[in-house]
Design an enzyme around this catalytic site. Sequence first.
Site, mmCIF file in Angstrom:
data_model
loop_
_atom_site.group_PDB
_atom_site.id
_atom_site.type_symbol
_atom_site.label_atom_id
_atom_site.label_comp_id
_atom_site.label_asym_id
_atom_site.label_seq_id
_atom_site.Cartn_x
_atom_site.Cartn_y
_atom_site.Cartn_z
ATOM 1 N N GLU A 102 1.082 -1.094 -0.122
ATOM 2 C CA GLU A 102 -0.165 0.022 -0.013
ATOM 3 C C GLU A 102 0.675 1.120 0.079
ATOM 4 O OE1 GLU A 102 -3.781 -2.017 2.353
ATOM 5 O OE2 GLU A 102 -2.640 -0.799 3.464
ATOM 6 N N CYS A 350 -2.106 5.897 10.124
ATOM 7 C CA CYS A 350 -0.515 5.422 10.735
ATOM 8 C C CYS A 350 -0.937 3.940 11.366
ATOM 9 C CB CYS A 350 0.261 6.522 11.505
ATOM 10 S SG CYS A 350 1.537 5.882 12.309
#
Length: 363
Positions: A102, A350
């Site tokens: 990703e 995150c």
Amino acid sequence: MHKSINIKNISDDKINLLDLNRKEIEIFLLSLGAKKFVTDQLMKWIYNRHCNNFNLMSNLKKDIRKKLNERSYIFASNFIEEKISYDGTVKWITSIDKQKIETIYIPEKKRATLCVSSQIGCSLKCKFCATGQQGFNRNLKVSEIISQIWQANKILKEKKNNSTITNIVFMGMGEPLLNLNNVISAIKIILDKNGFGLSKRRITLSTSGIVPALNKLIKKIDVSLAISLHAPNDFIRNSIMPINMKYNIKSFLNSVSKYLKHSHANRGGVTVEYVMLRGINDLNEHAEELGNILKKIPSKINLIPWNFFKNANFICSSKNRINIFANILRKKGFNTTIRKNRGQDIGAACGQLTGDIVNRIKN
């Protein structure tokens, strides 16, 4: 827009030019009988014009184009899926060896950051990070790192009103320093004026503390450094980051200090990343302790509200607790920020990157 070449049936002995930095391209071209200046011409076609068809490179001699076709190719792995958050964050997914990595694009008013992956999975097993729970398959090649930027740039120029990437952060899947040579080569391409042309202060490498590799990095390349610290002492860090049992906080911070002494990119200090976990590392005493261990290191502290992922046994600290924690650090003289969650609804925040990994690590 340049017509792409068909990359099917390319022989394994051909070289993907996205695997080569400037010096390596120059050596390769010299072996083909080309002049040194052709390196600039070729890199401009690849990185400025997004051209992967040698036959369209009109300012290269015909015999050089022929040799390039015979000995090399240009292939950037395609994004197979795009997810767009309500806040404008974009997640692009790349399929490599039938697995998925990703890449995250984070647009802001005055900057646009691309978060790139350096490995398929991660071997560090940090307990608060989704990537670490997926296991590890292999390091990404230079071309597989560069492909993320190449494709993102291409999409932005074609579809996003000619938007540009102003910052690149190695904060995606994987530990960059465990893929040291390929990451360094990729950074050289990012820095190159005929590559992506970013300055060293606009490239950030984040590490969890692979001390021997960080010591090697001192002599290799100068970029902005971010350290994934996440705890004020070894007891807590051991429990959430197993790598600390190999390279403890003291050895990690000693290595960071050495890097900073040789760095121009980090004149404003290293960025310290600290995920906020309720009842684990977010108490007032932890803030005091964090300030004490960092007092000799020029640093900016970035507090990160923990982002949920499936089967995790953590709770994010409350907003009030994070603010109290931040204010303690500010009173101790630290530039302290609280990271704004971006892309949480598409699993792009995150610690949420998971991809699709075939784990090659035996427990």
